[in-house]
Design an enzyme around this catalytic site. Sequence first.
Site, PDB file in Angstrom:
ATOM      1  N   HIS A 125      52.900  46.079  49.926  1.00 59.21           N
ATOM      2  CA  HIS A 125      53.909  46.682  50.047  1.00 59.21           C
ATOM      3  C   HIS A 125      53.758  48.231  49.981  1.00 59.21           C
ATOM      4  O   HIS A 125      53.805  47.733  48.337  1.00 59.21           O
ATOM      5  CB  HIS A 125      55.473  46.034  49.897  1.00 59.21           C
ATOM      6  CG  HIS A 125      55.655  44.785  50.690  1.00 59.21           C
ATOM      7  ND1 HIS A 125      56.625  43.756  50.768  1.00 59.21           N
ATOM      8  CD2 HIS A 125      55.011  44.779  52.601  1.00 59.21           C
ATOM      9  CE1 HIS A 125      56.300  42.908  51.255  1.00 59.21           C
ATOM     10  NE2 HIS A 125      55.451  43.298  52.524  1.00 59.21           N
TER      11      HIS A 125
ATOM     12  N   HIS B  15      63.081  46.463  40.299  1.00 61.01           N
ATOM     13  CA  HIS B  15      63.172  46.754  41.547  1.00 61.01           C
ATOM     14  C   HIS B  15      64.152  46.548  42.376  1.00 61.01           C
ATOM     15  O   HIS B  15      64.711  45.862  43.255  1.00 61.01           O
ATOM     16  CB  HIS B  15      62.340  44.932  41.797  1.00 61.01           C
ATOM     17  CG  HIS B  15      61.770  45.614  43.649  1.00 61.01           C
ATOM     18  ND1 HIS B  15      62.733  44.964  44.295  1.00 61.01           N
ATOM     19  CD2 HIS B  15      60.565  45.842  43.224  1.00 61.01           C
ATOM     20  CE1 HIS B  15      61.617  45.091  45.351  1.00 61.01           C
ATOM     21  NE2 HIS B  15      60.637  45.841  45.208  1.00 61.01           N
TER      22      HIS B  15
ATOM     23  N   HIS C 110      51.048  42.788  45.333  1.00 64.17           N
ATOM     24  CA  HIS C 110      51.015  42.856  46.588  1.00 64.17           C
ATOM     25  C   HIS C 110      50.905  43.990  47.604  1.00 64.17           C
ATOM     26  O   HIS C 110      51.156  45.323  47.400  1.00 64.17           O
ATOM     27  CB  HIS C 110      52.160  42.251  47.488  1.00 64.17           C
ATOM     28  CG  HIS C 110      53.153  42.664  47.316  1.00 64.17           C
ATOM     29  ND1 HIS C 110      53.949  43.035  45.584  1.00 64.17           N
ATOM     30  CD2 HIS C 110      54.183  42.842  48.292  1.00 64.17           C
ATOM     31  CE1 HIS C 110      54.992  43.599  46.070  1.00 64.17           C
ATOM     32  NE2 HIS C 110      55.331  43.524  47.328  1.00 64.17           N
TER      33      HIS C 110
ATOM     34  N   ASP D 251      57.543  40.507  43.116  1.00 67.30           N
ATOM     35  CA  ASP D 251      58.289  40.321  43.868  1.00 67.30           C
ATOM     36  C   ASP D 251      58.449  39.072  44.693  1.00 67.30           C
ATOM     37  O   ASP D 251      56.998  38.641  45.180  1.00 67.30           O
ATOM     38  CB  ASP D 251      58.156  41.602  45.364  1.00 67.30           C
ATOM     39  CG  ASP D 251      58.664  42.781  44.933  1.00 67.30           C
ATOM     40  OD1 ASP D 251      59.067  43.000  43.955  1.00 67.30           O
ATOM     41  OD2 ASP D 251      58.912  43.783  46.343  1.00 67.30           O
TER      42      ASP D 251
ATOM     43  N   HIS E 161      56.742  35.933  48.807  1.00 67.81           N
ATOM     44  CA  HIS E 161      57.068  37.156  49.417  1.00 67.81           C
ATOM     45  C   HIS E 161      56.642  37.070  50.598  1.00 67.81           C
ATOM     46  O   HIS E 161      56.286  35.892  51.268  1.00 67.81           O
ATOM     47  CB  HIS E 161      56.545  38.130  48.541  1.00 67.81           C
ATOM     48  CG  HIS E 161      57.213  39.074  48.404  1.00 67.81           C
ATOM     49  ND1 HIS E 161      58.761  39.161  48.730  1.00 67.81           N
ATOM     50  CD2 HIS E 161      56.908  40.099  49.391  1.00 67.81           C
ATOM     51  CE1 HIS E 161      58.911  40.702  48.809  1.00 67.81           C
ATOM     52  NE2 HIS E 161      58.057  41.130  49.179  1.00 67.81           N
TER      53      HIS E 161
ATOM     54  N   ASP F  87      55.473  50.160  48.453  1.00 66.70           N
ATOM     55  CA  ASP F  87      55.802  50.793  47.027  1.00 66.70           C
ATOM     56  C   ASP F  87      55.388  49.892  45.799  1.00 66.70           C
ATOM     57  O   ASP F  87      55.918  50.455  44.774  1.00 66.70           O
ATOM     58  CB  ASP F  87      57.983  50.396  47.328  1.00 66.70           C
ATOM     59  CG  ASP F  87      57.774  48.723  47.353  1.00 66.70           C
ATOM     60  OD1 ASP F  87      57.435  48.216  48.532  1.00 66.70           O
ATOM     61  OD2 ASP F  87      59.102  48.807  46.971  1.00 66.70           O
ATOM     62  N   HIS F  88      54.141  49.575  45.717  1.00 58.24           N
ATOM     63  CA  HIS F  88      53.486  48.703  45.188  1.00 58.24           C
ATOM     64  C   HIS F  88      52.102  49.023  44.263  1.00 58.24           C
ATOM     65  O   HIS F  88      51.463  49.587  44.105  1.00 58.24           O
ATOM     66  CB  HIS F  88      53.683  47.599  45.015  1.00 58.24           C
ATOM     67  CG  HIS F  88      55.057  46.500  44.437  1.00 58.24           C
ATOM     68  ND1 HIS F  88      55.638  46.115  43.314  1.00 58.24           N
ATOM     69  CD2 HIS F  88      56.170  46.824  45.438  1.00 58.24           C
ATOM     70  CE1 HIS F  88      56.867  45.495  43.760  1.00 58.24           C
ATOM     71  NE2 HIS F  88      57.385  45.648  44.424  1.00 58.24           N
TER      72      HIS F  88
END
Lengths: 303, 303
Positions: B63, B270, B61, B211, B141, B65-66
């Site tokens: 976000h 995570h 996805h 997530d 999510h 941090d991914h």
Amino acid sequence: MFAVTILGNNSALPTLDRHPTAQVITCNDQLMLVDCGEGTQLQMAKYRVRRSRIQRVFISHLHGDHYFGLIGFINTISLLGRTEPLHVYGPPELLPILQLQLDVAGTVLNFDMHFTPLTPEGCGLLFREKDLEVSYFPTDHRIPCYGFRFELVKRKRRIVPEQARQYEIPSAFYSKLGEGADYIRKDGTVVKNDWVTLPPPKGKSYVYCADTRYNEALLLPHVNGADLVYHETTYLQDQEARAWDRYHSTSVQAATLAAKGNVKQLLIGHFSSKYQEVEGFLDECKPLFAPTDIAREGVTYLV
Amino acid sequence: MFAVTILGNNSALPTLDRHPTAQVITCNDQLMLVDCGEGTQLQMAKYRVRRSRIQRVFISHLHGDHYFGLIGFINTISLLGRTEPLHVYGPPELLPILQLQLDVAGTVLNFDMHFTPLTPEGCGLLFREKDLEVSYFPTDHRIPCYGFRFELVKRKRRIVPEQARQYEIPSAFYSKLGEGADYIRKDGTVVKNDWVTLPPPKGKSYVYCADTRYNEALLLPHVNGADLVYHETTYLQDQEARAWDRYHSTSVQAATLAAKGNVKQLLIGHFSSKYQEVEGFLDECKPLFAPTDIAREGVTYLV
């Protein structure tokens, strides 16, 4: 305090112990970030730079090693609850890149981000705040790229006390003298300011030349007389042809520019990953320009 | 070899010793990257993952941090001269984000990048190559997010030698038997394949749940019976309400899902940056699901 802290001194291919370009400028109570390669926010944590205190970010150009870390930095300070505005200066395409990445994540920043596009036509003064003046200028790179000149300006004229006493100017008026005012006596006669003052002392200046080929015409006017100049040295001198092809500079070229520009001190960096050791760069620069330093990660250099 | 190497196990706010999400899956001679937070390419260097061997990248996805590290990874492997194609799987908006950043730098990749958009409608089998099958499924999510199931499938039926001998099948025919063929005797009579073979043994499977909130309906069918499952545990159990608000899960929730799913082994990660130590997550998981491991950076877990 007017100083530069190096967070990354490597060129595009990151290595384990050298990071892509990023510098933090401390100017009195303000922190400013110049370029922001991938991992800059981690380098800030490592070297205890307080992210929250960074008020302005300058991005020289849109090669990834100079800005891929910016979106992560922005994301993080927003998650940390920042409310103070952040000023970002960079090529116009930077804004849609940031905006797109915020949009797809549904991120609404907690703070105002003020973006100022840098353009060839707009070069010159970027902003003036208190004693700080920042201007920008084009460098000679494959894509539009800008250098920045940070100048801590002294605005107060220097009073010559003997002269001021001779004209019987009361000391209560000295601060106005410093601002350049003439003194008018009770009898109406005028003491011209420059009879009793000298021009302000020279300020301090730091010039960041970003990525560039060796180019005296473009760069000399901006580095001229600067206290500290950062000039890239991607390659040693035996790679001069390669440097030219790739729009970069060599050790000897940076030192030559510093010498011709009557610079006080030179910082070199943006080393190619092919060099495991970078001391050789100093060996090539110092004969031409002795006050050369390697921009070492984690080290702060006073301007 | 079928294994998962952890490059990052932290949530959005990076800390000095925990990095944003990234995992490398080794499946026989193929390396695959799952998520790619900022700094992933440096983590690869640190843990000696050969970047050039990564053939596929899966982004769960958008976000940051991914995926903030993906453009840097792509840039680097191109600079290093890669010519083999790279397959990238991710939400549709990922492609224009990458493309825009390549365009503004004037970067032309040395290799073909094949992009496959992940969509809610497209969930299911993503590709099949040799013994590997990869499918994806939605998680729960804040923005569209997908988990991945990697399955090393055994295709050969198991021959029961006594039966095969009894029907006088020559051993030269055994490999055809493995593929499911019937044997036809010289007299024309047929020995049905399933008289002399058993179904292929169960393959191995790794499920990456990305997530997500705790959601049995969405996730149980996909983790069911898996050999190894990665499930996020952003928070300890006392933060269950916060986890729900933020579309994340707790320790106890991950362990519960693993137990209900008859999983062999659970990996958790995570972790929120607010936890300086993460051992407490194990303490909360193990009573519910003993074979739980913390996804530790630099460690490789066999599936």
